[in-house]
Scaffold this motif. Structure first.
Motif, PDB file in Angstrom:
ATOM      1  N   GLN A 180     -13.509   9.993   9.293  1.00  0.00           N
ATOM      2  CA  GLN A 180     -14.552   9.716   8.318  1.00  0.00           C
ATOM      3  C   GLN A 180     -14.109   8.622   7.353  1.00  0.00           C
ATOM      4  N   ARG A 181     -15.087   7.974   6.787  1.00  0.00           N
ATOM      5  CA  ARG A 181     -14.784   6.964   5.769  1.00  0.00           C
ATOM      6  C   ARG A 181     -14.206   7.659   4.540  1.00  0.00           C
ATOM      7  N   GLU A 182     -13.169   7.057   3.977  1.00  0.00           N
ATOM      8  CA  GLU A 182     -12.500   7.657   2.824  1.00  0.00           C
ATOM      9  C   GLU A 182     -12.277   6.629   1.729  1.00  0.00           C
ATOM     10  N   LEU A 183     -12.208   7.129   0.510  1.00  0.00           N
ATOM     11  CA  LEU A 183     -11.930   6.274  -0.630  1.00  0.00           C
ATOM     12  C   LEU A 183     -10.486   5.790  -0.580  1.00  0.00           C
ATOM     13  N   VAL A 184     -10.299   4.508  -0.847  1.00  0.00           N
ATOM     14  CA  VAL A 184      -8.962   3.952  -0.982  1.00  0.00           C
ATOM     15  C   VAL A 184      -8.647   3.723  -2.460  1.00  0.00           C
ATOM     16  N   ALA A 185      -9.511   2.972  -3.130  1.00  0.00           N
ATOM     17  CA  ALA A 185      -9.299   2.674  -4.545  1.00  0.00           C
ATOM     18  C   ALA A 185     -10.620   2.221  -5.158  1.00  0.00           C
TER      19      ALA A 185
ATOM     20  N   ASP B  46      -4.271   9.362  -2.805  1.00  0.00           N
ATOM     21  CA  ASP B  46      -2.846   9.698  -2.887  1.00  0.00           C
ATOM     22  C   ASP B  46      -2.036   8.935  -1.851  1.00  0.00           C
ATOM     23  N   SER B  47      -2.623   8.684  -0.705  1.00  0.00           N
ATOM     24  CA  SER B  47      -1.893   8.053   0.398  1.00  0.00           C
ATOM     25  C   SER B  47      -1.527   6.599   0.132  1.00  0.00           C
ATOM     26  N   VAL B  48      -2.168   5.970  -0.869  1.00  0.00           N
ATOM     27  CA  VAL B  48      -1.891   4.555  -1.134  1.00  0.00           C
ATOM     28  C   VAL B  48      -1.287   4.320  -2.514  1.00  0.00           C
ATOM     29  N   LYS B  49      -1.154   5.362  -3.316  1.00  0.00           N
ATOM     30  CA  LYS B  49      -0.589   5.197  -4.659  1.00  0.00           C
ATOM     31  C   LYS B  49       0.809   4.612  -4.569  1.00  0.00           C
ATOM     32  N   GLY B  50       1.055   3.618  -5.415  1.00  0.00           N
ATOM     33  CA  GLY B  50       2.350   2.968  -5.431  1.00  0.00           C
ATOM     34  C   GLY B  50       2.487   1.837  -4.437  1.00  0.00           C
ATOM     35  N   ARG B  51       1.527   1.722  -3.525  1.00  0.00           N
ATOM     36  CA  ARG B  51       1.582   0.650  -2.525  1.00  0.00           C
ATOM     37  C   ARG B  51       0.409  -0.320  -2.659  1.00  0.00           C
ATOM     38  N   PHE B  52      -0.749   0.185  -3.019  1.00  0.00           N
ATOM     39  CA  PHE B  52      -1.951  -0.646  -3.144  1.00  0.00           C
ATOM     40  C   PHE B  52      -2.305  -0.818  -4.612  1.00  0.00           C
ATOM     41  N   THR B  53      -2.855  -1.984  -4.938  1.00  0.00           N
ATOM     42  CA  THR B  53      -3.316  -2.252  -6.289  1.00  0.00           C
ATOM     43  C   THR B  53      -4.709  -2.873  -6.239  1.00  0.00           C
ATOM     44  N   ILE B  54      -5.646  -2.270  -6.963  1.00  0.00           N
ATOM     45  CA  ILE B  54      -6.991  -2.814  -7.050  1.00  0.00           C
ATOM     46  C   ILE B  54      -7.131  -3.572  -8.355  1.00  0.00           C
ATOM     47  N   SER B  55      -7.813  -4.700  -8.289  1.00  0.00           N
ATOM     48  CA  SER B  55      -8.062  -5.487  -9.492  1.00  0.00           C
ATOM     49  C   SER B  55      -9.450  -6.113  -9.380  1.00  0.00           C
ATOM     50  N   ARG B  56      -9.931  -6.594 -10.514  1.00  0.00           N
ATOM     51  CA  ARG B  56     -11.319  -7.064 -10.539  1.00  0.00           C
ATOM     52  C   ARG B  56     -11.435  -8.264 -11.456  1.00  0.00           C
TER      53      ARG B  56
ATOM     54  N   ASN C  45       0.559  -3.513  -0.153  1.00  0.00           N
ATOM     55  CA  ASN C  45       1.970  -3.750   0.143  1.00  0.00           C
ATOM     56  C   ASN C  45       2.536  -2.577   0.928  1.00  0.00           C
ATOM     57  N   SER C  46       3.688  -2.807   1.535  1.00  0.00           N
ATOM     58  CA  SER C  46       4.367  -1.754   2.304  1.00  0.00           C
ATOM     59  C   SER C  46       3.399  -1.073   3.276  1.00  0.00           C
ATOM     60  N   LEU C  47       2.682  -1.873   4.002  1.00  0.00           N
ATOM     61  CA  LEU C  47       1.669  -1.330   4.899  1.00  0.00           C
ATOM     62  C   LEU C  47       2.284  -0.500   6.013  1.00  0.00           C
ATOM     63  N   LYS C  48       1.557   0.525   6.401  1.00  0.00           N
ATOM     64  CA  LYS C  48       1.984   1.445   7.457  1.00  0.00           C
ATOM     65  C   LYS C  48       0.961   1.437   8.588  1.00  0.00           C
ATOM     66  N   PRO C  49       1.378   1.802   9.775  1.00  0.00           N
ATOM     67  CA  PRO C  49       0.409   1.856  10.887  1.00  0.00           C
ATOM     68  C   PRO C  49      -0.795   2.748  10.574  1.00  0.00           C
ATOM     69  N   GLU C  50      -0.576   3.776   9.796  1.00  0.00           N
ATOM     70  CA  GLU C  50      -1.696   4.671   9.462  1.00  0.00           C
ATOM     71  C   GLU C  50      -2.683   4.051   8.475  1.00  0.00           C
ATOM     72  N   ASP C  51      -2.380   2.877   7.966  1.00  0.00           N
ATOM     73  CA  ASP C  51      -3.339   2.154   7.133  1.00  0.00           C
ATOM     74  C   ASP C  51      -4.344   1.368   7.978  1.00  0.00           C
ATOM     75  N   THR C  52      -4.123   1.348   9.275  1.00  0.00           N
ATOM     76  CA  THR C  52      -5.042   0.637  10.164  1.00  0.00           C
ATOM     77  C   THR C  52      -6.434   1.234  10.081  1.00  0.00           C
ATOM     78  N   ALA C  53      -7.411   0.381   9.794  1.00  0.00           N
ATOM     79  CA  ALA C  53      -8.787   0.839   9.614  1.00  0.00           C
ATOM     80  C   ALA C  53      -9.682  -0.364   9.339  1.00  0.00           C
ATOM     81  N   VAL C  54     -10.970  -0.109   9.353  1.00  0.00           N
ATOM     82  CA  VAL C  54     -11.922  -1.080   8.816  1.00  0.00           C
ATOM     83  C   VAL C  54     -12.071  -0.769   7.333  1.00  0.00           C
ATOM     84  N   TYR C  55     -11.877  -1.765   6.522  1.00  0.00           N
ATOM     85  CA  TYR C  55     -11.949  -1.608   5.077  1.00  0.00           C
ATOM     86  C   TYR C  55     -13.294  -2.146   4.580  1.00  0.00           C
TER      87      TYR C  55
END
Length: 121
Positions: free
Chosen positions: A44-49, A61-71, A83-93
């Motif tokens: 299912q589609r899930e929130l990243v940030a 929780d799975s991206v805290k400390g690795r991803f940063t959102i800005s606007r 940053n520090s991408l993992k194979p489990e980050d593979t997805a359509v964003y």
């Protein structure tokens, strides 16, 4: 009414970095929040940030400390530094914006078409 255009996806090795961008345009009176969601195959589609107009942020929780959102409010653009991408980050964003539309002054959700991020091991 409102269009969201994402960019920045691609193929990267584990441990690498990518930066996604999403620009909103159209009948925008104001933007309440902008955020990133992802959907991996078979999931299912899930929130990243997400970030609101006040600069508050929330992360999965799975991206805290690795991803940063800005606007950039002046450009109606949201970014996701990954940053520090993992194979489990593979997805359509997907980018999502909660917009007060000029023509109706109603809060409406808009989605981008998505950008593929593939992280190889």
């Amino acid at each position: 009414q409102v269009q969201l255009v994402e960019s920045g996806g691609g193929l990267v090795q584990a441990g690498g970095s990518l930066r996604l961008s999403c620009a909103a345009s159209g009948s925008i009176f104001s933007i309440n929040s902008m955020g990133w969601y992802r959907q991996a195959p078979g999931k299912q589609r899930e929130l990243v940030a997400v970030t609101d107009s006040g600069g508050n942020t929330n992360y999965a929780d799975s991206v805290k400390g690795r991803f940063t959102i800005s606007r950039d409010n002046a450009k109606n653009t949201v970014y996701l530094q990954m940053n520090s991408l993992k194979p489990e980050d593979t997805a359509v964003y997907y980018c999502k914006a909660v917009v007060i539309v000029t023509t109706t002054l109603l809060s409406t959700n808009f989605w981008g078409k998505g950008t593929l991020v593939t992280v190889s091991s």
